[in-house]
Design an enzyme around this catalytic site. Structure first.
Site, mmCIF file in Angstrom:
data_model
loop_
_atom_site.group_PDB
_atom_site.id
_atom_site.type_symbol
_atom_site.label_atom_id
_atom_site.label_comp_id
_atom_site.label_asym_id
_atom_site.label_seq_id
_atom_site.Cartn_x
_atom_site.Cartn_y
_atom_site.Cartn_z
ATOM 1 N N GLN A 2 0.745 -1.139 0.061
ATOM 2 C CA GLN A 2 0.029 -0.043 -0.030
ATOM 3 C C GLN A 2 0.757 1.136 -0.056
ATOM 4 O OE1 GLN A 2 -2.113 1.803 3.405
ATOM 5 N NE2 GLN A 2 -3.967 1.298 2.380
ATOM 6 N N TYR A 32 -5.921 10.880 4.544
ATOM 7 C CA TYR A 32 -4.551 11.105 4.056
ATOM 8 C C TYR A 32 -4.678 12.091 2.900
ATOM 9 C CZ TYR A 32 -3.579 7.955 7.980
ATOM 10 O OH TYR A 32 -3.452 7.326 9.216
ATOM 11 N N ARG A 87 -7.764 2.426 -2.442
ATOM 12 C CA ARG A 87 -8.780 2.131 -1.252
ATOM 13 C C ARG A 87 -9.235 3.507 -0.890
ATOM 14 N NH1 ARG A 87 -7.944 1.034 4.987
ATOM 15 N NH2 ARG A 87 -9.302 -0.699 5.160
ATOM 16 N N GLY A 90 -8.866 -6.934 9.718
ATOM 17 C CA GLY A 90 -7.525 -6.219 10.374
ATOM 18 C C GLY A 90 -7.083 -6.976 11.239
#
Length: 356
Positions: A98, A179, A226, A310
């Site tokens: 990622q 982000y 994502r 996760g």
């Protein structure tokens, strides 16, 4: 009918089941951003999932926000990640790295270059973050010039090429969780007046151009992104145009033939259905807090092609087998999520050890 244990397809690769390890920051890289000595063991332990998505990995010094997160832009990084990908492949697994540029979610004390964070606009997120000296308020970032935005796109391109050189099966662009990519999407973080701000088409431009650059460099079939529609982390507010923004984004990206879109789903079922209708490739769905008895339900219902997990995989290196057998699941230890060594990283029991 497909179930979670049947093989699936992401881009040009077959995955042996439809369970995805979601990206999770672990803050255990070496000071130069090279994956730490235990990283190869950590990821290889979890290679029985269909696809691993690595922790967020910065494409440049400027992309770092948190302490001891890994990079993928130097020869040392490539060699470090090659050990990780080799370990995963030796166990028959698949791994995408990622690419995460944090934008304004940074503090100078956490960055190798000690510099000011950059973002679409000079707007502080209004939240604190952890640093080596404790929690500190995140200072306002510096607004990127148009030429700097273009240069950042090239950083993603270079990082993607480096990931493939390191043996990754592909890359996932981090466009979620407040982000950099999501900062461009959100009016609360983007008040630009150039072609990267204003209309929803302009705010979507950076995400689209990053993905196009990465796909041109390594192939669309090895490129993914994502999103977290409606996420309000770190001062993000996509406003009333949010659903329309994702309708536009997904339709534009669908034309590229990407490996998958990865959605962090926060409850807007109508938007999820719209995205499923607009997207004609693999869809990875992460429902935070999904109860155990709902594992596989979205695949069986045709809502998603793969499901991401996760903490369950973090604490259970043999998560797939435990779910298959309806066996006990280890609980994750939040005190060891970030930083440290083997404890809470590579020392979680496997099923045979747990029985013993």
């Amino acid at each position: 009918m497909a179930d979670i244990f049947t093989p699936g397809q992401v881009g040009g690769i077959e995955v042996r089941n439809r369970i995805v390890m979601a990206p999770m920051t672990r803050s255990r890289a070496q000071p130069d951003g090279t994956p730490g000595p235990l990283a190869a063991e950590y990821y290889a332990q979890r290679a029985s999932v269909g696809l691993i998505v690595s922790e967020g990995t910065q494409p440049s010094d400027g992309g770092q926000g948190y302490l001891t997160t890994p990079g993928i832009y130097t020869s040392a990084h490539v060699e470090g990640w090659r050990k990780v990908t080799s370990g995963v492949h030796e166990k028959g697994g698949r791994i995408f790295i990622q690419l995460m540029h944090v934008g304004r979610i940074s503090h100078p004390d956490n960055k190798r270059d000690g510099g000011q964070a950059v973002a679409p606009s000079a707007i502080a997120p209004g939240v604190p973050m952890f640093t080596a000296t404790g929690m500190q308020d995140i200072p306002a970032p510096r607004a990127l010039s148009t030429q700097e935005v273009i240069a950042l796109i090239d950083e993603f391109r270079h990082a993607a090429r480096s990931a493939i050189e390191a043996g990754a099966d592909g890359v996932e662009v981090h466009g979620a969780n407040g982000y950099l990519v999501q900062q461009f999407l959100a009016p609360s973080a983007n008040v630009r007046t150039d072609e990267y701000g204003g209309s929803l088409e302009n705010r979507a431009r950076f995400a689209i151009e990053v993905v196009k650059a990465v796909a041109a460099e390594i192939g669309a079939e090895r490129t993914a992104i994502r999103f977290s529609p409606g996420n309000t982390m770190s001062g993000i507010d996509e406003g009333p145009e949010g659903p329309a923004l994702y309708h536009y984004l997904v339709a534009e990206l669908d034309r590229l033939g990407l490996a998958y879109v990865h959605l962090m789903h926060l409850g807007d079922e109508k938007l999820l259905a719209d995205i499923r209708r607009l997207w004609n490739h693999a869809l990875v769905l992460n429902r935070p807090g999904r109860p155990r008895d709902r594992i596989g339900a979205d695949i069986e219902a045709g809502v998603a092609d793969l499901e991401a997990y996760g903490q369950g995989i973090l604490a259970n290196p043999d998560f797939v087998e435990r779910i298959r057998r309806d066996a006990h699941l280890n609980e994750a230890d939040p005190a060891t999520f970030y930083g440290g060594g083997a404890q809470g990283y590579t020392d979680y029991d496997a099923l045979a050890e747990d029985r013993a």
